[in-house]
Scaffold this motif. Structure first.
Motif, PDB file in Angstrom:
ATOM      1  N   PRO A 154     -30.067 -75.641  25.162  1.00 34.28           N
ATOM      2  CA  PRO A 154     -30.210 -77.007  24.657  1.00 34.28           C
ATOM      3  C   PRO A 154     -31.659 -77.334  24.320  1.00 34.28           C
ATOM      4  O   PRO A 154     -32.603 -76.665  24.766  1.00 34.28           O
ATOM      5  CB  PRO A 154     -29.717 -77.866  25.831  1.00 34.28           C
ATOM      6  CG  PRO A 154     -28.884 -76.955  26.664  1.00 34.28           C
ATOM      7  CD  PRO A 154     -29.523 -75.607  26.525  1.00 34.28           C
ATOM      8  N   TRP A 155     -31.819 -78.376  23.529  1.00 35.46           N
ATOM      9  CA  TRP A 155     -33.143 -78.884  23.153  1.00 35.46           C
ATOM     10  C   TRP A 155     -33.969 -79.141  24.414  1.00 35.46           C
ATOM     11  O   TRP A 155     -33.509 -79.787  25.349  1.00 35.46           O
ATOM     12  CB  TRP A 155     -32.977 -80.170  22.360  1.00 35.46           C
ATOM     13  CG  TRP A 155     -34.260 -80.744  21.852  1.00 35.46           C
ATOM     14  CD1 TRP A 155     -35.073 -81.623  22.505  1.00 35.46           C
ATOM     15  CD2 TRP A 155     -34.896 -80.466  20.605  1.00 35.46           C
ATOM     16  NE1 TRP A 155     -36.174 -81.911  21.750  1.00 35.46           N
ATOM     17  CE2 TRP A 155     -36.088 -81.229  20.565  1.00 35.46           C
ATOM     18  CE3 TRP A 155     -34.562 -79.667  19.508  1.00 35.46           C
ATOM     19  CZ2 TRP A 155     -36.956 -81.199  19.480  1.00 35.46           C
ATOM     20  CZ3 TRP A 155     -35.425 -79.649  18.424  1.00 35.46           C
ATOM     21  CH2 TRP A 155     -36.609 -80.407  18.417  1.00 35.46           C
ATOM     22  N   PHE A 156     -35.194 -78.633  24.435  1.00 31.71           N
ATOM     23  CA  PHE A 156     -36.102 -78.828  25.569  1.00 31.71           C
ATOM     24  C   PHE A 156     -37.100 -79.912  25.188  1.00 31.71           C
ATOM     25  O   PHE A 156     -38.070 -79.668  24.478  1.00 31.71           O
ATOM     26  CB  PHE A 156     -36.805 -77.518  25.919  1.00 31.71           C
ATOM     27  CG  PHE A 156     -37.719 -77.602  27.111  1.00 31.71           C
ATOM     28  CD1 PHE A 156     -37.222 -77.919  28.361  1.00 31.71           C
ATOM     29  CD2 PHE A 156     -39.086 -77.367  26.973  1.00 31.71           C
ATOM     30  CE1 PHE A 156     -38.061 -78.004  29.471  1.00 31.71           C
ATOM     31  CE2 PHE A 156     -39.925 -77.447  28.066  1.00 31.71           C
ATOM     32  CZ  PHE A 156     -39.419 -77.770  29.320  1.00 31.71           C
ATOM     33  N   ALA A 157     -36.830 -81.130  25.626  1.00 28.44           N
ATOM     34  CA  ALA A 157     -37.594 -82.293  25.164  1.00 28.44           C
ATOM     35  C   ALA A 157     -39.058 -82.241  25.568  1.00 28.44           C
ATOM     36  O   ALA A 157     -39.918 -82.816  24.892  1.00 28.44           O
ATOM     37  CB  ALA A 157     -36.948 -83.572  25.693  1.00 28.44           C
ATOM     38  N   ALA A 158     -39.369 -81.545  26.660  1.00 27.92           N
ATOM     39  CA  ALA A 158     -40.755 -81.510  27.152  1.00 27.92           C
ATOM     40  C   ALA A 158     -41.624 -80.504  26.413  1.00 27.92           C
ATOM     41  O   ALA A 158     -42.803 -80.359  26.736  1.00 27.92           O
ATOM     42  CB  ALA A 158     -40.765 -81.201  28.648  1.00 27.92           C
ATOM     43  N   ALA A 159     -41.082 -79.827  25.399  1.00 24.34           N
ATOM     44  CA  ALA A 159     -41.845 -78.796  24.682  1.00 24.34           C
ATOM     45  C   ALA A 159     -43.117 -79.361  24.061  1.00 24.34           C
ATOM     46  O   ALA A 159     -44.120 -78.643  23.928  1.00 24.34           O
ATOM     47  CB  ALA A 159     -40.980 -78.156  23.603  1.00 24.34           C
ATOM     48  N   HIS A 160     -43.122 -80.640  23.688  1.00 23.24           N
ATOM     49  CA  HIS A 160     -44.296 -81.218  23.032  1.00 23.24           C
ATOM     50  C   HIS A 160     -45.507 -81.282  23.938  1.00 23.24           C
ATOM     51  O   HIS A 160     -46.622 -81.462  23.463  1.00 23.24           O
ATOM     52  CB  HIS A 160     -43.969 -82.628  22.529  1.00 23.24           C
ATOM     53  CG  HIS A 160     -43.861 -83.652  23.614  1.00 23.24           C
ATOM     54  ND1 HIS A 160     -42.727 -83.796  24.394  1.00 23.24           N
ATOM     55  CD2 HIS A 160     -44.751 -84.573  24.079  1.00 23.24           C
ATOM     56  CE1 HIS A 160     -42.920 -84.756  25.271  1.00 23.24           C
ATOM     57  NE2 HIS A 160     -44.126 -85.242  25.103  1.00 23.24           N
ATOM     58  N   ARG A 161     -45.296 -81.114  25.248  1.00 24.67           N
ATOM     59  CA  ARG A 161     -46.443 -81.132  26.168  1.00 24.67           C
ATOM     60  C   ARG A 161     -47.241 -79.839  26.121  1.00 24.67           C
ATOM     61  O   ARG A 161     -48.391 -79.790  26.573  1.00 24.67           O
ATOM     62  CB  ARG A 161     -45.954 -81.321  27.610  1.00 24.67           C
ATOM     63  CG  ARG A 161     -45.175 -82.580  27.900  1.00 24.67           C
ATOM     64  CD  ARG A 161     -44.808 -82.562  29.379  1.00 24.67           C
ATOM     65  NE  ARG A 161     -43.720 -83.445  29.712  1.00 24.67           N
ATOM     66  CZ  ARG A 161     -42.862 -83.231  30.714  1.00 24.67           C
ATOM     67  NH1 ARG A 161     -42.985 -82.126  31.452  1.00 24.67           N
ATOM     68  NH2 ARG A 161     -41.906 -84.093  30.973  1.00 24.67           N
ATOM     69  N   LEU A 162     -46.639 -78.770  25.626  1.00 30.42           N
ATOM     70  CA  LEU A 162     -47.283 -77.456  25.650  1.00 30.42           C
ATOM     71  C   LEU A 162     -48.050 -77.210  24.359  1.00 30.42           C
ATOM     72  O   LEU A 162     -47.673 -77.712  23.296  1.00 30.42           O
ATOM     73  CB  LEU A 162     -46.235 -76.365  25.853  1.00 30.42           C
ATOM     74  CG  LEU A 162     -45.482 -76.433  27.185  1.00 30.42           C
ATOM     75  CD1 LEU A 162     -44.347 -75.411  27.207  1.00 30.42           C
ATOM     76  CD2 LEU A 162     -46.426 -76.207  28.362  1.00 30.42           C
ATOM     77  N   PRO A 163     -49.128 -76.424  24.423  1.00 28.46           N
ATOM     78  CA  PRO A 163     -49.910 -76.128  23.212  1.00 28.46           C
ATOM     79  C   PRO A 163     -49.037 -75.492  22.140  1.00 28.46           C
ATOM     80  O   PRO A 163     -48.263 -74.576  22.414  1.00 28.46           O
ATOM     81  CB  PRO A 163     -50.983 -75.155  23.719  1.00 28.46           C
ATOM     82  CG  PRO A 163     -51.100 -75.440  25.176  1.00 28.46           C
ATOM     83  CD  PRO A 163     -49.717 -75.816  25.626  1.00 28.46           C
ATOM     84  N   ALA A 164     -49.180 -75.989  20.919  1.00 29.58           N
ATOM     85  CA  ALA A 164     -48.429 -75.433  19.793  1.00 29.58           C
ATOM     86  C   ALA A 164     -49.307 -74.458  19.032  1.00 29.58           C
ATOM     87  O   ALA A 164     -50.513 -74.640  18.916  1.00 29.58           O
ATOM     88  CB  ALA A 164     -47.956 -76.552  18.868  1.00 29.58           C
ATOM     89  N   GLU A 165     -48.672 -73.403  18.507  1.00 31.37           N
ATOM     90  CA  GLU A 165     -49.419 -72.420  17.731  1.00 31.37           C
ATOM     91  C   GLU A 165     -49.269 -72.643  16.241  1.00 31.37           C
ATOM     92  O   GLU A 165     -50.181 -72.414  15.462  1.00 31.37           O
ATOM     93  CB  GLU A 165     -48.925 -71.010  18.073  1.00 31.37           C
ATOM     94  CG  GLU A 165     -49.638 -69.933  17.288  1.00 31.37           C
ATOM     95  CD  GLU A 165     -49.135 -68.550  17.639  1.00 31.37           C
ATOM     96  OE1 GLU A 165     -49.931 -67.776  18.163  1.00 31.37           O
ATOM     97  OE2 GLU A 165     -47.962 -68.246  17.398  1.00 31.37           O
ATOM     98  N   ASP A 166     -48.117 -73.119  15.842  1.00 30.77           N
ATOM     99  CA  ASP A 166     -47.799 -73.205  14.423  1.00 30.77           C
ATOM    100  C   ASP A 166     -48.199 -74.563  13.860  1.00 30.77           C
ATOM    101  O   ASP A 166     -47.953 -75.601  14.483  1.00 30.77           O
ATOM    102  CB  ASP A 166     -46.291 -72.999  14.239  1.00 30.77           C
ATOM    103  CG  ASP A 166     -45.933 -72.628  12.811  1.00 30.77           C
ATOM    104  OD1 ASP A 166     -46.430 -73.283  11.884  1.00 30.77           O
ATOM    105  OD2 ASP A 166     -45.152 -71.676  12.637  1.00 30.77           O
ATOM    106  N   GLY A 167     -48.794 -74.567  12.677  1.00 32.49           N
ATOM    107  CA  GLY A 167     -49.158 -75.811  12.020  1.00 32.49           C
ATOM    108  C   GLY A 167     -47.961 -76.705  11.745  1.00 32.49           C
ATOM    109  O   GLY A 167     -48.105 -77.913  11.578  1.00 32.49           O
TER     110      GLY A 167
END
Length: 495
Positions: free
Chosen positions: A227-240
């Motif tokens: 399922p969608w992991f809503a807390a993903a936005h807290r982690l550093p993103a690599e992709d623009g």
């Protein structure tokens, strides 16, 4: 039967940005919690969001995965890093070090780096109980398959079984998984031992017929529906593609960040995105910079090109008007260079040789030179005397009178520059905002009073990685993944 080898499994995706990096990070934390010495590995990455290690540069995602595995990041975790320099090509980082340029027309030359990729992989295996490999893009890009080192080209060379992940949130997941199977040759198909579906929303039961369709068409078993992991936005993103921030209309501090073509190391902004008192607006091309308290110019892989793009958008006019109204401006790395009087690239290190006037908000000048600075540093924040750790990844030397008011000190020497009134500042340091004390001091200087946030950034990252590991453990067949990885060590990865 082959000699015993370190267990390993490869996580492939049906395309870019389907969640491979996050899944690998979660698996690294999960297996670390089980007491295994787990190592992340990505044969080839393409990103300007890099991290500095003691041995050189790697992709930001691999640095996060190393953190998830509770180990120190190392260049062997990402032996080939391609840093785009526009549409014409990329800078090559080979096992952490600059190794020239790769023109777009010569992209197949990536295959030349397979020996170094396998060398790094074997070194990681020598000190691991489990290696989790991340693919890049899609293995179904048959036009690139002949000299592929990022996906099934690596998997076959290293004999590592793979699982293919599809992203249901973007739509067409059945077609993308079945279509990938359809275009692969028989030997490549044999390396993929199952599939998983990521970013599912709603009742999984409704997708059971979809799972059956994929399994029937491919012969691959399903390792799970995540399922969608809503807390993903807290982690550093690599992709623009992940450049976004949740807007907070009632926040006390408004920050605007123009998204330039060569934006790099934008994870510098992650701690500010999570601050409850901060509204961070990532401004895409075609939109004016909004009225705000601070404009941040982030890092850039191509400073002169991005400076020209900034002017083409009219953002230079917005920034100068913002400054005249009393607003603050902060430049990080390439953004710092743009704030000066001039940027020179006499040798064409980031594109065509030349120079251009900067915004003139700092009395400094920058000249790019061939010696690239890549290092981790301890720093002191001059205004608050707070200390922390950061890193540098840049070309160029910046000199001028405003360096007399440098915002940081590194090894007892000034680092960065500030205007006489303190409203404009620049620095080559990345990661300073991960220090809660330094971030609070900077926000306090902007508002005139220290913010009461209580945000502990490192604790949030650790908690989110733990939550991600628990999330995957509930929705993926972890024991089957581990058995697949261990099958390689027993010599039947291809069976």
């Amino acid at each position: 039967m082959d000699r015993a080898r370190t267990p390993a499994v490869m996580i492939l995706g049906t395309g870019s940005n389907v969640g491979k990096s996050l899944v690998v990070a979660g698996l690294c934390r999960l297996f670390s919690d089980r007491g295994l010495r787990v190592r992340p590995f990505k044969p080839q990455n393409m990103s300007n969001n890099a991290a500095a290690t003691a041995g050189g540069e790697i992709g930001r995602a691999q640095a996060l995965q190393a953190r998830a595995a509770r180990i120190t990041p190392h260049p062997d975790m990402n032996p080939v890093l391609l840093k785009p320099e526009g549409e014409q090509g990329s800078q090559i980082i080979l096992q952490g070090k600059v190794a020239g340029r790769l023109a777009s027309r010569d992209f197949a030359r990536r295959g030349d780096f397979l020996p170094q990729v396998l060398e790094s992989f074997e070194r990681l295996c020598a000190d691991a109980d489990l290696v989790i490999v991340e693919g890049a893009g899609s293995p179904a890009e048959t036009n690139l398959r002949a000299r592929d080192i990022a996906n099934l080209g690596f998997a076959r060379a290293a004999d590592v079984p793979a699982v293919l992940i599809g992203d249901i949130d973007r739509g067409g997941v059945i077609a993308s998984l079945v279509g990938s199977h359809a275009v692969l040759d028989q030997a490549d198909r044999a390396m993929i031992r199952g599939f998983a579906v990521n970013r599912f929303r709603g009742a999984v039961e409704l997708f059971r017929p979809g799972i059956e369709t994929i399994a029937a068409a491919t012969g691959w078993p399903c390792f799970g529906v995540v399922p969608w992991f809503a807390a993903a936005h807290r982690l550093p993103a690599e992709d623009g593609l992940d450049l976004r921030a949740d807007r907070k209309p009632n926040a006390r501090i408004r920050i605007a960040v123009p998204i330039l073509p060569g934006i790099a190391n934008f994870d510098d902004l992650d701690p500010l995105k999570l601050e409850p008192t901060v509204d961070l607006a990532m401004v895409p091309p075609g939109q004016p910079l909004p009225v705000c308290d601070v404009v941040i110019l982030p890092g850039s892989k191509t400073t002169l090109r991005d400076l020209a793009a900034l002017r083409a958008e009219g953002w230079d006019i917005d920034i100068l008007a913002h400054h005249r109204r009393g607003g603050h401006v902060l430049g990080l790395c390439g953004g710092y260079q743009m704030l000066g009087r001039v940027v020179r690239d006499p040798s064409g290190l980031e594109g065509p040789s030349g120079e251009a006037p900067g915004l003139g908000l700092l009395d400094v000048e920058t000249t790019l030179d061939s010696e690239k600075t890549v290092r981790e540093v301890a720093f002191m924040h001059a205004a608050s005397a707070m200390q922390g750790h950061a890193y540098e990844i840049h070309l160029g030397r910046t000199e001028g009178t405003d360096r007399q008011r440098a915002p940081f000190r590194v090894d007892g020497k000034p680092e960065g520059a500030s205007s006489p009134d303190g409203r404009v500042a620049g620095s080559y340091l990345h990661g300073t905002f991960t220090s809660d004390a330094v971030r609070a001091a900077w926000l306090g200087a902007v508002t005139g009073s220290a913010p009461e946030t209580g945000l502990h950034f490192d604790a949030i990252i650790e908690r989110t990685l733990d939550e991600l590991a628990a999330h995957l453990s509930r929705h993926l067949d972890i024991d089957a993944l581990l058995a697949l990885a261990r099958g390689r060590s027993m010599g039947y990865a291809r069976s």
